[in-house]
Enzyme design. Sequence first.
Site, PDB file in Angstrom:
ATOM      1  N   GLY A 256      20.754 101.863  39.110  1.00  0.00           N
ATOM      2  CA  GLY A 256      20.415 102.600  40.329  1.00  0.00           C
ATOM      3  C   GLY A 256      20.611 104.091  40.111  1.00  0.00           C
TER       4      GLY A 256
ATOM      5  N   ARG B 251      14.929 101.439  38.700  1.00  0.00           N
ATOM      6  CA  ARG B 251      13.563 100.963  38.926  1.00  0.00           C
ATOM      7  C   ARG B 251      12.567 102.099  38.700  1.00  0.00           C
ATOM      8  NH1 ARG B 251      12.407  98.962  44.967  1.00  0.00           N
ATOM      9  NH2 ARG B 251      12.874 101.154  45.338  1.00  0.00           N
TER      10      ARG B 251
ATOM     11  N   SER C 284      27.614  97.815  59.649  1.00  0.00           N
ATOM     12  CA  SER C 284      28.709  98.527  58.969  1.00  0.00           C
ATOM     13  C   SER C 284      30.082  97.992  59.380  1.00  0.00           C
ATOM     14  CB  SER C 284      28.629 100.010  59.285  1.00  0.00           C
ATOM     15  OG  SER C 284      29.787 100.656  58.796  1.00  0.00           O
TER      16      SER C 284
ATOM     17  N   LYS D  24      22.546 110.580  53.211  1.00  0.00           N
ATOM     18  CA  LYS D  24      23.577 111.289  52.436  1.00  0.00           C
ATOM     19  C   LYS D  24      23.070 112.573  51.800  1.00  0.00           C
ATOM     20  CE  LYS D  24      26.534 107.440  51.284  1.00  0.00           C
ATOM     21  NZ  LYS D  24      27.084 106.594  50.241  1.00  0.00           N
TER      22      LYS D  24
ATOM     23  N   ASP E 260      32.991 109.101  47.999  1.00  0.00           N
ATOM     24  CA  ASP E 260      32.542 107.905  47.281  1.00  0.00           C
ATOM     25  C   ASP E 260      33.128 107.833  45.866  1.00  0.00           C
ATOM     26  OD1 ASP E 260      31.083 106.688  49.262  1.00  0.00           O
ATOM     27  OD2 ASP E 260      29.163 107.540  48.652  1.00  0.00           O
TER      28      ASP E 260
HETATM   29  P1  NAP Z   1      19.806 105.228  48.080  1.00  0.00           P
HETATM   30  O1  NAP Z   1      20.164 106.661  47.840  1.00  0.00           O
HETATM   31  O2  NAP Z   1      18.745 104.899  49.056  1.00  0.00           O
HETATM   32  O3  NAP Z   1      19.405 104.616  46.647  1.00  0.00           O
HETATM   33  C1  NAP Z   1      18.894 103.326  46.544  1.00  0.00           C
HETATM   34  C2  NAP Z   1      18.802 102.919  45.072  1.00  0.00           C
HETATM   35  O4  NAP Z   1      18.473 101.535  45.069  1.00  0.00           O
HETATM   36  C3  NAP Z   1      17.717 103.632  44.282  1.00  0.00           C
HETATM   37  O5  NAP Z   1      18.152 103.778  42.950  1.00  0.00           O
HETATM   38  C4  NAP Z   1      16.554 102.645  44.374  1.00  0.00           C
HETATM   39  O6  NAP Z   1      15.647 102.756  43.275  1.00  0.00           O
HETATM   40  C5  NAP Z   1      17.301 101.337  44.270  1.00  0.00           C
HETATM   41  N1  NAP Z   1      16.595 100.177  44.814  1.00  0.00           N
HETATM   42  C6  NAP Z   1      16.274  99.944  46.090  1.00  0.00           C
HETATM   43  N2  NAP Z   1      15.674  98.745  46.206  1.00  0.00           N
HETATM   44  C7  NAP Z   1      15.605  98.210  44.956  1.00  0.00           C
HETATM   45  C8  NAP Z   1      15.107  96.990  44.421  1.00  0.00           C
HETATM   46  N3  NAP Z   1      14.522  96.078  45.220  1.00  0.00           N
HETATM   47  N4  NAP Z   1      15.233  96.780  43.096  1.00  0.00           N
HETATM   48  C9  NAP Z   1      15.812  97.690  42.311  1.00  0.00           C
HETATM   49  N5  NAP Z   1      16.298  98.867  42.751  1.00  0.00           N
HETATM   50  C10 NAP Z   1      16.204  99.115  44.063  1.00  0.00           C
HETATM   51  O7  NAP Z   1      21.097 104.396  48.524  1.00  0.00           O
HETATM   52  P2  NAP Z   1      22.633 104.697  48.162  1.00  0.00           P
HETATM   53  O8  NAP Z   1      23.226 105.639  49.158  1.00  0.00           O
HETATM   54  O9  NAP Z   1      22.740 105.060  46.731  1.00  0.00           O
HETATM   55  O10 NAP Z   1      23.320 103.286  48.454  1.00  0.00           O
HETATM   56  C11 NAP Z   1      23.020 102.176  47.623  1.00  0.00           C
HETATM   57  C12 NAP Z   1      23.906 100.977  47.953  1.00  0.00           C
HETATM   58  O11 NAP Z   1      25.283 101.282  47.704  1.00  0.00           O
HETATM   59  C13 NAP Z   1      23.840 100.551  49.402  1.00  0.00           C
HETATM   60  O12 NAP Z   1      23.762  99.147  49.467  1.00  0.00           O
HETATM   61  C14 NAP Z   1      25.152 101.030  49.990  1.00  0.00           C
HETATM   62  O13 NAP Z   1      25.602 100.214  51.064  1.00  0.00           O
HETATM   63  C15 NAP Z   1      26.061 100.867  48.791  1.00  0.00           C
HETATM   64  N6  NAP Z   1      27.241 101.725  48.889  1.00  0.00           N
HETATM   65  C16 NAP Z   1      28.443 101.110  48.944  1.00  0.00           C
HETATM   66  C17 NAP Z   1      29.577 101.879  49.014  1.00  0.00           C
HETATM   67  C18 NAP Z   1      30.901 101.214  49.078  1.00  0.00           C
HETATM   68  O14 NAP Z   1      31.863 101.848  49.516  1.00  0.00           O
HETATM   69  N7  NAP Z   1      31.027  99.970  48.646  1.00  0.00           N
HETATM   70  C19 NAP Z   1      29.497 103.290  49.036  1.00  0.00           C
HETATM   71  C20 NAP Z   1      28.240 103.873  48.946  1.00  0.00           C
HETATM   72  C21 NAP Z   1      27.113 103.080  48.866  1.00  0.00           C
HETATM   73  P3  NAP Z   1      14.397 103.761  43.294  1.00  0.00           P
HETATM   74  O15 NAP Z   1      14.914 105.091  42.818  1.00  0.00           O
HETATM   75  O16 NAP Z   1      13.426 103.133  42.376  1.00  0.00           O
HETATM   76  O17 NAP Z   1      13.889 103.821  44.712  1.00  0.00           O
END
Ligand code: NAP
Length: 437
Positions: free
Chosen positions: A292, A316, A179, A228, A266
């Site tokens: 996603g 997915r 991070s 989260k 966010d």
């Molecule tokens: P999360 O709740 O675990 O959700 C993960 C998502 O990714 C789900 O929709 C999952 O699909 C999908 N996924 C995982 N692996 C995949 C793959 N190989 N192919 C296709 N889809 C896949 O995570 P999150 O909290 O939403 O965070 C997601 C990303 O956003 C992270 O990388 C995080 O670092 C980033 N993020 C960035 C910021 C920023 O400030 N830039 C803020 C927040 C989050 P399924 O439903 O099919 O499992």
Amino acid sequence: MRRVRDGGKFNGTEQDRLALLRRLAGQGFAYVDIEEDLQAPELEEVIRRGGARIVRSLHDFSRVPPGLSARFASLARGPSEIPKAAVTPTTCAQLAELLEVFHAPGNQERVLLGMGDIGFPTRVLAPHLGSSWCYASPTAQAVAPGQVTPISLEDVYRFRSIGRSTAIFGVMGNPVMHSRSPLIHNRGFSALGIDAVYLPFLVPDLDGFWKVADALQIRGLSVTVPHKQAVLGPMVRADAHARLVGACNTLMREGAGSSWSGTNTDGEGFLAPLLAVFGGAIPPGLGVTVIGAGGAARAVVAALGSLGARVLVLNRTIENARSLAAAFGAHAGGLDAAGFGSEKDFSDLVVQTTSAGMSPLEDVDPAPGLAFSGSEIVYELVYSPRKTRFLQRSEKAGCRIVYGRQMLIAQAMRQFQLFVNASYPASLLAELEAEID
Ligand code: NAP
């Protein structure tokens, strides 16, 4: 000259080791560290005659051993010795047990530390917790697991300014050691002269982590993958926005108790760079595809919905896309030919919110079947690496791109305001954008 079983690299016989130690110990060292179980009165005599202090150490590379408090209390053989324990918490519950040892009465001078990523905060917090010193390695190849470089200790964590009254903030997640939030927040504290430090907390067990948070009296937390949604339990009083989004990325301790208030920055962080792209207002009827359906996607869809955008969610697992879309009046589909077919009507902006593209999935493009025309704005939420496969492909097609780091910084600025009731210094932003990679 540590024994291999204590994590050292001395590969001669024990006799050789003791002989060498005896030869060296009288040569003007300030401290000589010898192991808890070593019975070597001659060596100890040489150390004392040479004017050095004995550090009596115990190591455990696999756990926090049961009964550590009592063992630590009886480690020093006399007031001039400094007791030292380096143990390895494998859960936050074990880290909480280790933190209890810090509170036990005993020697004023002592060294206690947790090895590995879960124990990492105890290294940086040595001056806060009352450890006499902290170990650092001059290169990334740490001598012990979780060791930090002196440069990072000073540049990122401002080690020398940490004291007993320093307020503790952090980011909790799993994975979390990559991070960049510590860099952002600690730079802000430094620029404003605030006595606070922000650390990464690797959290495999949420229940254990609440104990750590109480032991350290953590004041505020950023919450990241995969906690989260999970933090929305009895410990956290979430505001209406976090409840609507169904996820919380910011926690603040309520008073002196063990309860927390929670919100989600966010959405605001997501919109800030987008509003800049559109000159301050989102065009009416903007068609957006969100890839996603996890926690970040919920915040994005809620924010876009509040500004009147038309949203299609592709995921997915199609059921997750459907339930997210249903909650916010959006459309849903899978990451398949049918989903990509519908995308044509929602292609002004494409937002990539999955964790595909982030370590350890750097090589994964979450939607290889999605073809860009070049007219889309493509917004990637993954911020490390800076340019994911998905962004590279969209940029090559001629799309305008928005980086995850822009959102990261914007949402962190909002968190900073909530944590310390002060605006993040705008003068740091250009430097930060260049540094976050
Ligand atoms: P999360 O709740 O675990 O959700 C993960 C998502 O990714 C789900 O929709 C999952 O699909 C999908 N996924 C995982 N692996 C995949 C793959 N190989 N192919 C296709 N889809 C896949 O995570 P999150 O909290 O939403 O965070 C997601 C990303 O956003 C992270 O990388 C995080 O670092 C980033 N993020 C960035 C910021 C920023 O400030 N830039 C803020 C927040 C989050 P399924 O439903 O099919 O499992």
